[in-house]
Structures are given as structure tokens and as C-alpha cells.
Design an enzyme around this catalytic site. Structure first.
Site, PDB file in Angstrom:
ATOM      1  N   GLU A  59      -9.483   3.719   2.171  1.00 22.58           N
ATOM      2  CA  GLU A  59      -8.987   3.807   0.797  1.00 22.58           C
ATOM      3  C   GLU A  59      -7.887   2.799   0.494  1.00 22.58           C
ATOM      4  O   GLU A  59      -7.690   2.408  -0.657  1.00 22.58           O
ATOM      5  CB  GLU A  59      -8.484   5.227   0.509  1.00 22.58           C
ATOM      6  CG  GLU A  59      -7.059   5.555   0.939  1.00 22.58           C
ATOM      7  CD  GLU A  59      -6.796   5.388   2.432  1.00 22.58           C
ATOM      8  OE1 GLU A  59      -5.662   5.049   2.791  1.00 22.58           O
ATOM      9  OE2 GLU A  59      -7.724   5.615   3.240  1.00 22.58           O
TER      10      GLU A  59
ATOM     11  N   ASP B 226     -12.220   6.991   3.920  1.00 26.07           N
ATOM     12  CA  ASP B 226     -11.013   6.773   4.715  1.00 26.07           C
ATOM     13  C   ASP B 226     -10.609   5.304   4.742  1.00 26.07           C
ATOM     14  O   ASP B 226      -9.606   4.950   5.355  1.00 26.07           O
ATOM     15  CB  ASP B 226     -11.225   7.290   6.146  1.00 26.07           C
ATOM     16  CG  ASP B 226      -9.920   7.469   6.900  1.00 26.07           C
ATOM     17  OD1 ASP B 226      -8.860   7.555   6.240  1.00 26.07           O
ATOM     18  OD2 ASP B 226      -9.946   7.520   8.141  1.00 26.07           O
TER      19      ASP B 226
ATOM     20  N   ARG C  20      -7.527  -0.378   1.157  1.00 23.28           N
ATOM     21  CA  ARG C  20      -7.999  -1.649   0.609  1.00 23.28           C
ATOM     22  C   ARG C  20      -8.461  -1.503  -0.836  1.00 23.28           C
ATOM     23  O   ARG C  20      -8.423  -2.464  -1.602  1.00 23.28           O
ATOM     24  CB  ARG C  20      -9.119  -2.207   1.495  1.00 23.28           C
ATOM     25  CG  ARG C  20     -10.401  -1.405   1.518  1.00 23.28           C
ATOM     26  CD  ARG C  20     -11.286  -1.730   2.695  1.00 23.28           C
ATOM     27  NE  ARG C  20     -10.680  -1.262   3.944  1.00 23.28           N
ATOM     28  CZ  ARG C  20     -11.228  -1.440   5.142  1.00 23.28           C
ATOM     29  NH1 ARG C  20     -12.388  -2.064   5.262  1.00 23.28           N
ATOM     30  NH2 ARG C  20     -10.633  -0.991   6.223  1.00 23.28           N
TER      31      ARG C  20
ATOM     32  N   LYS D 109     -10.229  12.953   8.267  1.00 24.74           N
ATOM     33  CA  LYS D 109      -9.682  12.611   9.578  1.00 24.74           C
ATOM     34  C   LYS D 109      -9.592  13.874  10.444  1.00 24.74           C
ATOM     35  O   LYS D 109      -9.389  14.975   9.919  1.00 24.74           O
ATOM     36  CB  LYS D 109      -8.270  12.032   9.441  1.00 24.74           C
ATOM     37  CG  LYS D 109      -8.151  10.687   8.765  1.00 24.74           C
ATOM     38  CD  LYS D 109      -6.687  10.279   8.689  1.00 24.74           C
ATOM     39  CE  LYS D 109      -6.476   8.970   7.959  1.00 24.74           C
ATOM     40  NZ  LYS D 109      -6.964   7.817   8.736  1.00 24.74           N
TER      41      LYS D 109
ATOM     42  N   ASP E  10      -2.663  10.413   3.747  1.00 22.50           N
ATOM     43  CA  ASP E  10      -4.079  10.083   3.838  1.00 22.50           C
ATOM     44  C   ASP E  10      -4.807  11.114   4.692  1.00 22.50           C
ATOM     45  O   ASP E  10      -4.685  11.122   5.916  1.00 22.50           O
ATOM     46  CB  ASP E  10      -4.262   8.685   4.442  1.00 22.50           C
ATOM     47  CG  ASP E  10      -5.725   8.278   4.516  1.00 22.50           C
ATOM     48  OD1 ASP E  10      -6.543   8.884   3.791  1.00 22.50           O
ATOM     49  OD2 ASP E  10      -6.042   7.365   5.290  1.00 22.50           O
TER      50      ASP E  10
ATOM     51  N   ASP F 133       1.476   6.326   5.839  1.00 22.14           N
ATOM     52  CA  ASP F 133       0.474   5.453   5.239  1.00 22.14           C
ATOM     53  C   ASP F 133       0.979   4.763   3.974  1.00 22.14           C
ATOM     54  O   ASP F 133       0.255   3.966   3.380  1.00 22.14           O
ATOM     55  CB  ASP F 133      -0.813   6.240   4.949  1.00 22.14           C
ATOM     56  CG  ASP F 133      -2.066   5.400   5.157  1.00 22.14           C
ATOM     57  OD1 ASP F 133      -1.994   4.386   5.878  1.00 22.14           O
ATOM     58  OD2 ASP F 133      -3.121   5.745   4.590  1.00 22.14           O
TER      59      ASP F 133
ATOM     60  N   LYS G  58       0.845  -1.202   0.000  1.00 24.32           N
ATOM     61  CA  LYS G  58       0.000   0.000   0.000  1.00 24.32           C
ATOM     62  C   LYS G  58       0.874   1.243   0.000  1.00 24.32           C
ATOM     63  O   LYS G  58       1.667   1.452   0.910  1.00 24.32           O
ATOM     64  CB  LYS G  58      -0.914  -0.008   1.227  1.00 24.32           C
ATOM     65  CG  LYS G  58      -1.741   1.264   1.409  1.00 24.32           C
ATOM     66  CD  LYS G  58      -2.507   1.244   2.725  1.00 24.32           C
ATOM     67  CE  LYS G  58      -3.137   2.603   3.020  1.00 24.32           C
ATOM     68  NZ  LYS G  58      -3.799   2.639   4.342  1.00 24.32           N
TER      69      LYS G  58
END
Length: 458
Positions: free
Chosen positions: A310, A308, A312, A238, A231, A249, A226
Site C-alpha cells: 500500500e 499489503d 507505494r 499480515k 499497516d 510504517d 510515506k
């Protein structure tokens, strides 16, 4: 990072001491040194450090405390504190720590400093490799771990999708691997709609990084990481506290690159492929929205339950591509869920697989490498929680239960043909410094997985 290992006939001895061994070791010291240790209250407490003086005032030796052999909890990386304690010089282990190889690795990892933005002098200490330890391999592993740390520690203004791709390309070039990258709207044209959707709101366009290396006749091992370089949470924004370390992230990408460096450096007999969906989850007028529905590369339609969730989404398209090659082993790493941290904390990432042999091997390698991992279930009864009334699945089931498990079940939908699949929900961050593990970006799971791959494909 330069290797901390060197040979020297005049290395300063480090004597490892436990509370139970201290009295015996104290008797071997010269009387002035024994008295000096007593005057300083040294008694072999774990982490305790004392430099013993020679008659001329130089350092004659070092005492360093470890946990007793029978202690319920032993930190096998305790020696990683030494680089920050020792005066400049070259040292050797005078007696055996609990695990000489892990102690040497900890020494190397404890020498790491992130110095891109301010001066941070690396410790001027070197270590003579313990007898029987492959210093070259330990150095390669430490170097790869520090690559992951550097990538994660670099802030998002200097580590966006383009910069992450450049780091991957530099690694590919170093080892003669093939590098490719699908950028921007070409993602839609080449059927990676979820990667494009997550990254399209950023001024820094998304991309899919693709590295291949090794003999095509060897077993196919594919690593997917990933690469969300920052993010915000997207429109499901967030809070500021939740964004504070979101530069990490892309920790999954950083760690698959570290693992790839280990694999290529050891020239394992695999056909390696590395796939990294690199995006920034930003907020803009064209950002993807809650309840939007997108197709995926695999043809599964996905309703956006939360912007949020995202990571996956971008992994789904990359996993689908990887799965098309029917690899012998498919591994994905990502900083996916806060639920994993609630369940297991920052130091113990969960892993998921339906391959019982693989699960046992991963658990064993994690213990051996002091790279903790804990198996969690792909619980079939929760699979229905992914159901959507308007699409095939949702990316974020309602409710607050089993968030890491449902994320793994979501990803499982995109893996069909791989012989074995392993998903690891890492944190990629050390929130407070520990021996060999400075606060900040961390290499998690890569060392355990490297041991697994080296056992299978040496």
C-alpha cells in the site's frame, strides 16, 4: 530535546583510548590512577569505560575505548554510549576521537529517551563542544532526529493520520511555513484516488499533508514521506509477528519532517515543499481488495496485486502532485519493502536514482555523516514485471524476486518532470540498541540528505 551542550571551565575530561594507544596514555596518568586502571583490567577495548577517582573520591576523569584508527570497522558513533555510562556532570573531550563532530552528535543522540508513557529520566550529563564543532548545528540535527524518533515510537492509537497532521502543522507553525491538508472524501474530489483507496477502510480518515516554506524564487526541493500510521496489510492480512512494529510504517513521514526541520532551521536557500499521504491501512467491509483497479492522479490505472503493498500507492499520488511543479530535486522516503531488509539489513537503506551526480553525492554524504545508504539499480529489464493484463500496471508483481527494485520502478512511473528524483527505502527502526541508537524508532537518511542539501543550497 534540550541541548546537551554547554560551556564550563570545570568540565571532567574524557580521554579516548585505543588498544594501541593505551600504554602511552597510561604513562600520562598519575600513578594511583594508572594502578586503578590496571586493577580494573582497562586496556582500551572498544566501548570500555572507566571513571578515574580523584583523591577526594570525585570523578577526576574518564577513560573510554575506541577502535584503532586502522581497524577495519570503526563505529564513529561509539561515543554515543557515554550518556548512559557517565555520572551526572559536565564533560569535555580531552583528546580527539576519530571524528570530533560525529562523536559530539553521537553524545547528543545517545542522550535520547522516549518518556511519553513511563518515566525515563534523561541522563544528567552535558558536554562542552569540541573546538571547531558548530554546537548549534549539531544540536539542531540531534533535535530533528529525536523528533523522528518520537513520532515513530508513538503507538498508532496516539499517532493516527490526524495526529501526524497535527505534528506537521506544529512544525510548520514553528518556522512560519504554510500548512494545508486535504481530508477524507475531498481526496477523491481533488484527484488523489490511490491515497483515498488505501485509507478509506479506517475510521480515521486519510489525508494529504502539504507544507511549503521558503522563497519561491529559490530552487524547488520537494520531500515526500510515506505516512501509513498503521499497516495491518489490509485484506492481505499480515501475521501478528509482521504487525508487531507496524506503528513505524509512517517512518518515511517522520524522517521527511526531521529533514524539513533541519532545512528550515538552517534557512537553506530552497523553496521547500513537504507532502505526506497519511493513512491507516485497515480491514473493514469497504477495504480495497486484491484485483481491484483504481485510477491514479497521473492517469495510470493500477491493479491491486496485494493490499499489503500500500505504501507505494499513497506515494504514487503524492509524487505525481510533486512532479507537476517540476522541482529541482524530488526526494521520497518510505518504509516500503521487506525485500530491502533481506538484501541489506536494517541499518543500510537502499536508494535509487538515475542521476549519476546525485548518486555519487548521496553516497559521499552518507559516509561523511555516518548515516549509511547504499545505491541499488533502477533495473530497466524488470520494468515489464509491473505489467497487468487488465490495467496499466500492478502494484505487486508476482514472484519473490527484486521486491525493492520493482517498488522503485513502480514509483518511477509517477515521476516525469522533476529535474532529479531520489527514492530511499528506509527501515526507520533500530531492532537492537547500538551506541547513539537506542532500540526503537530511528532517523535514517535525513542527516545524509541534509548534508547534501546544505552543500547544494547553503
Amino acid at each position: 530535546m534540550p541541548s546537551v551542550f554547554e560551556t564550563s571551565s570545570a568540565a571532567i575530561p574524557i580521554t579516548f583510548v585505543t588498544k594501541s594507544s593505551w600504554d602511552q596514555i597510561a604513562e600520562t596518568l598519575a600513578p594511583p590512577q594508572r594502578q586503578f586502571a590496571k586493577a580494573n583490567g582497562f586496556a582500551g577495548k572498544p566501548g570500555a569505560y572507566l571513571a578515574l577517582p580523584a583523591p577526594d573520591g570525585a570523578v577526576a576523569g574518564v577513560l573510554f575505548g575506541l577502535e584503532d584508527e586502522a581497524a577495519r570497522s570503526r563505529d564513529l558513533f561509539r561515543a554515543g554510549s557515554l550518556p548512559g555510562l557517565l555520572p551526572p556532570g559536565t564533560y569535555r573531550f580531552a583528546n580527539a576521537p576519530h571524528d570530533a563532530r560525529l562523536a559530539a552528535l553521537a553524545f547528543a543522540l545517545g542522550s535520547y529517551r522516549f518518556a511519553r508513557y513511563r518515566k525515563a529520566d534523561a541522563p544528567e550529563v552535558r558536554l562542552v563542544p569540541p573546538e571547531g564543532v558548530d554546537a548549534a548545528e549539531v544540536a539542531r540535527i540531534a533535535d530533528a532526529a529525536c523528533l523522528a524518533r518520537d513520532l515513530v515510537n508513538t503507538p498508532a492509537n496516539d499517532m493516527g493520520p490526524e495526529e501526524l497532521a497535527a505534528a506537521a502543522q506544529a512544525l510548520a507553525t514553528e518556522f512560519g511555513a504554510t500548512f494545508g491538508c486535504i481530508v477524507g472524501d475531498d481526496l477523491k474530489a481533488q484527484n488523489f484516488p490511490l491515497i483515498h483507496a488505501v485509507g478509506m477502510a479506517s475510521t480515521r480518515v486519510p489525508r494529504l499533508i502539504d507544507i511549503t516554506w521558503g522563497n519561491p524564487a529559490h530552487p524547488k526541493v520537494t520531500l515526500v514521506g510515506k505516512g501509513v500510521c498503521f499497516d495491518t496489510g489490509g485484506l492481505d492480512l499480515k501475521p501478528s509477528s509482521g504487525m508487531l512494529i507496524m506503528k513505524k510504517d509512517m517512518g518515511g513521514a517522520a524522517n521527511v519532517l526531521a529533514l524539513a526541520r533541519m532545512v528550515m532551521g538552517a534557512r537553506l536557500k530552497v523553496r521547500l515543499r513537504v507532502l505526506i499521504p497519511a493513512v491507516e491501512n485497515a480491514v473493514a467491509g469497504n477495504a480495497f481488495r486484491p484485483l481491484d483497479i483504481f485510477p491514479s492522479r497521473k492517469g495510470i490505472t493500477v491493479e491491486i496485486g496485494n493490499t499489503d503493498a500500500e505504501g507505494r500507492l499513497v506515494l504514487a499520488d503524492a509524487l505525481a502532485l510533486a512532479d507537476e511543479e517540476k522541482p529541482d530535486l524530488l526526494i521520497d522516503l518510505g518504509t516500503l519493502t521487506g525485500a530491502a531488509r533481506v538484501a541489506l539489513g536494517p541499518d543500510l537503506p537502499p536508494f535509487y536514482t538515475n542521476d549519476e551526480t546525485l548518486a555519487a553525492d548521496v553516497a559521499r554524504c552518507a559516509v561523511r555523516e555516518n548515516d549509511p545508504l547504499w545505491r541499488m539499480p533502477l533495473w530497466p529489464a524488470y520494468d515489464s514485471w509491473l505489467d497487468s493484463k487488465t490495467a496499466n500496471i500492478t502494484n505487486a508483481p508476482s514472484g519473490t524476486f527484486a521486491g525493492s527494485i520493482t517498488c522503485a520502478l513502480f514509483l518511477q512511473r509517477f515521476v516525469e518532470h522533476a529535474k532529479s528524483w531520489l527514492h530511499v527505502d528506509i527501515y526507520a527502526w533500530t531492532p537492537s540498541a547500538k551506541p547513539a541508537r537506542p532500540e526503537g524508532g530511528e532517523c535514517q537518511a535525513a542527516r545524509a540528505l541534509y548534508l547534501l542539501l546544505s552543500e547544494r543550497y547553503a
